[in-house]
Write a protein that holds these residues in place. Structure first.
Motif, mmCIF file in Angstrom:
data_model
loop_
_atom_site.group_PDB
_atom_site.id
_atom_site.type_symbol
_atom_site.label_atom_id
_atom_site.label_comp_id
_atom_site.label_asym_id
_atom_site.label_seq_id
_atom_site.Cartn_x
_atom_site.Cartn_y
_atom_site.Cartn_z
ATOM 1 N N UNK A 1 -4.012 -0.183 -2.540
ATOM 2 C CA UNK A 1 -3.574 -1.537 -2.247
ATOM 3 C C UNK A 1 -3.472 -2.391 -3.498
ATOM 4 N N UNK A 2 -2.427 -3.204 -3.567
ATOM 5 C CA UNK A 2 -2.209 -4.044 -4.743
ATOM 6 C C UNK A 2 -1.324 -5.226 -4.352
ATOM 7 N N UNK A 3 -1.275 -6.211 -5.232
ATOM 8 C CA UNK A 3 -0.468 -7.397 -4.984
ATOM 9 C C UNK A 3 1.009 -7.059 -5.164
ATOM 10 N N UNK A 4 1.825 -7.408 -4.170
ATOM 11 C CA UNK A 4 3.274 -7.258 -4.279
ATOM 12 C C UNK A 4 3.891 -8.523 -4.857
ATOM 13 N N UNK A 5 3.485 -9.684 -4.329
ATOM 14 C CA UNK A 5 3.919 -10.972 -4.874
ATOM 15 C C UNK A 5 2.906 -12.039 -4.492
ATOM 16 N N UNK A 6 2.690 -12.986 -5.417
ATOM 17 C CA UNK A 6 1.790 -14.097 -5.112
ATOM 18 C C UNK A 6 2.493 -15.212 -4.358
ATOM 19 N N UNK A 7 3.783 -15.050 -4.111
ATOM 20 C CA UNK A 7 4.567 -15.938 -3.256
ATOM 21 C C UNK A 7 4.589 -17.373 -3.788
ATOM 22 N N UNK A 8 4.853 -17.520 -5.047
ATOM 23 C CA UNK A 8 5.021 -18.845 -5.645
ATOM 24 C C UNK A 8 6.485 -19.065 -5.987
ATOM 25 N N UNK A 9 6.891 -20.335 -5.999
ATOM 26 C CA UNK A 9 8.254 -20.709 -6.341
ATOM 27 C C UNK A 9 8.241 -22.083 -6.967
ATOM 28 N N UNK A 10 8.911 -22.222 -8.098
ATOM 29 C CA UNK A 10 8.991 -23.499 -8.811
ATOM 30 C C UNK A 10 7.607 -24.089 -9.049
ATOM 31 N N UNK A 11 6.635 -23.229 -9.339
ATOM 32 C CA UNK A 11 5.279 -23.670 -9.602
ATOM 33 C C UNK A 11 4.492 -24.036 -8.367
ATOM 34 N N UNK A 12 5.048 -23.829 -7.180
ATOM 35 C CA UNK A 12 4.370 -24.170 -5.924
ATOM 36 C C UNK A 12 3.878 -22.897 -5.240
ATOM 37 N N UNK A 13 2.670 -22.964 -4.733
ATOM 38 C CA UNK A 13 2.136 -21.870 -3.930
ATOM 39 C C UNK A 13 2.695 -22.004 -2.519
ATOM 40 N N UNK B 1 0.847 -1.184 0.000
ATOM 41 C CA UNK B 1 0.000 0.000 0.000
ATOM 42 C C UNK B 1 0.884 1.236 0.000
ATOM 43 N N UNK B 2 0.457 2.262 -0.718
ATOM 44 C CA UNK B 2 1.130 3.558 -0.668
ATOM 45 C C UNK B 2 0.641 4.317 0.562
ATOM 46 N N UNK B 3 1.543 4.960 1.264
ATOM 47 C CA UNK B 3 1.174 5.751 2.435
ATOM 48 C C UNK B 3 0.948 7.203 2.010
ATOM 49 N N UNK B 4 -0.278 7.671 2.163
ATOM 50 C CA UNK B 4 -0.663 9.034 1.816
ATOM 51 C C UNK B 4 -1.308 9.684 3.039
ATOM 52 N N UNK B 5 -0.675 10.752 3.521
ATOM 53 C CA UNK B 5 -1.165 11.471 4.695
ATOM 54 C C UNK B 5 -1.423 10.521 5.864
ATOM 55 N N UNK B 6 -0.500 9.595 6.033
ATOM 56 C CA UNK B 6 -0.551 8.697 7.173
ATOM 57 C C UNK B 6 -1.485 7.521 7.040
ATOM 58 N N UNK B 7 -2.082 7.337 5.858
ATOM 59 C CA UNK B 7 -3.022 6.237 5.664
ATOM 60 C C UNK B 7 -2.598 5.377 4.464
#
Length: 407
Positions: free
Chosen positions: A315-327, A305-311
């Motif tokens: 919001x968006x996905x940073x990483x889906x956290x997969x590796x070698x085809x595994x969740x 999330x971007x912080x704007x005026x303290x809030x």
């Protein structure tokens, strides 16, 4: 910080997972064979999946450097990785380690054991492997910890369902225990930012009898067979409890006002959290089924999330956290001074350990460990030692970077 999770929103029923069932599932994944290029890359060199396996004992044969279980996936990882340092297993023999926090004044690492409801003190200067001693005999199933700018310890308590601060005179200040008249669920991870604000996640991982205080009913106690009134010290404080919606909260450092900054619909089952070094971005781990998914599907990811005026906004996905085809399953996260994100990862042997992402969400390196990593932090006098809590064990790695001051 990986515990059970479950909740109902209207007609939507979410799957409840316990720590044991999740780990059982991960063990099943570990038993599944890895194939092709992924297997070849994992099996190269002496590693956690080598034959014979690495024993991780203090008296083990020295590891050839650079450590084969510290993997560079991008040249930029060389800026933060110190190739002349091996991974070290420092200690094992407790219930479930969480919430590592470095005490600058005391020069020790504080650890929580959510199952035994105790806290430990690791002194890295006491002997070749350091020394672990009991720090607090009863912690009320403490989880996340941090120290503020004045050196005061701030702790998340599952059992009491609150966030507290230990003052210099030994007294306790309750920073947060209710929101809109309802008790909190089980505060999990906590950070302090330069303006004095205290941010913490409040999922419902401690709403059972093992790592917290059982609900009187609801997803954690659907048949009402669990008796939440057996622990007199807890129930005299709160009585019967019922969980509310999960949130990410902020406590104002001056007024003490508690405010919900993110809801369950922004991040499902908020778990680990940290800020970028400049404070312009907030990262939050999601550990629950995604709201609205049919059938309920896990949202095991990291959101930014971007912080704007303290809030937090945008919001968006940073990483889906997969590796070698595994969740995989993320847990605790911390940032270094370069803005990279170091993330504890659960999953199959050979994949689990720590993932390192640059600020753009690209995995630039990873650390293979013999068990998944729940929480981690940077410590040591120079803040360049990565300490990793892995179930019942504590590991360390000297790095070429430092932890961000308010991560």
């Amino acid at each position: 910080m990986m515990k059970g999770i479950g909740k109902r929103y209207g007609s939507q029923s979410l799957i409840r997972l316990s720590r044991r069932s999740v780990l059982g599932g991960l063990a099943g994944l570990a038993a599944a064979p890895l194939t092709g290029r992924a297997l070849g890359s994992l099996a190269s060199g002496a590693s956690v999946i080598s034959t014979p396996p690495r024993t991780w004992d203090a008296a083990d044969t020295p590891v050839n450097l650079p450590d084969p279980d510290v993997l560079a996936l991008d040249p930029s990882f060389g800026l933060v990785n110190y190739g002349n340092s091996p991974l070290r297993k420092l200690w094992q023999g407790t219930g479930w380690l969480e919430g590592p926090a470095w005490c600058t004044v005391g020069r020790f690492l504080l650890l929580s054991d959510t199952i035994t409801s105790q806290q430990y003190r690791y002194d890295p200067e006491d002997g070749p492997q350091g020394h672990v001693s009991l720090y607090r005999r009863e912690s009320f199933n403490a989880n996340g910890n941090t120290f503020d700018a004045e050196g005061r310890l701030i702790t998340c308590e599952h059992g009491m369902r609150r966030v507290i601060r230990w003052e210099h005179d030994g007294s306790v200040t309750v920073l947060a225990d209710r929101y809109r008249g309802k008790t909190l669920n089980s505060p999990n991870d906590v950070v302090v930012v330069p303006d004095g604000g205290i941010w913490f996640t409040d999922p419902a991982y401690g709403d059972g009898v093992v790592e917290g205080h059982a609900d009187v009913d609801g997803p954690a106690n659907p048949q009402r067979h669990l008796n939440p009134y057996l622990d007199a010290e807890l129930t005299s404080q709160y009585g019967g409890l019922r969980r509310q919606e999960d949130h990410v909260f902020r406590v104002d450092g001056k007024t003490g006002k508690i405010e919900a900054m993110l809801s369950q619909h922004d991040v499902a089952g908020p778990n680990g959290l940290c800020f970028s070094p400049d404070g312009t971005k907030l990262y939050v781990v999601s550990s629950a089924p995604a709201p609205g998914s049919q059938p309920p599907l896990p949202d095991h990811a990291i959101h930014v999330f971007d912080m704007k005026q303290g809030r937090p906004t945008n919001g968006r996905l940073f990483t889906d956290f997969t590796l070698a085809g595994r969740a995989m399953r993320p847990d605790g996260i911390r940032a270094d001074v370069e803005g990279n994100l170091w993330c504890g990862a659960w999953g199959p042997l050979g994949l689990c350990g720590v993932f390192v992402y640059n600020p753009h969400g690209q995995m630039i390196g990873r650390i293979r460990l013999p068990v998944g990593c729940s929480n981690l932090t940077f410590g040591g006098p120079k803040r360049n030692v990565l300490y990793m809590c892995c179930g019942t064990a504590l590991f360390s790695l000297i790095t070429a970077t430092q932890g961000a001051g308010h991560s």
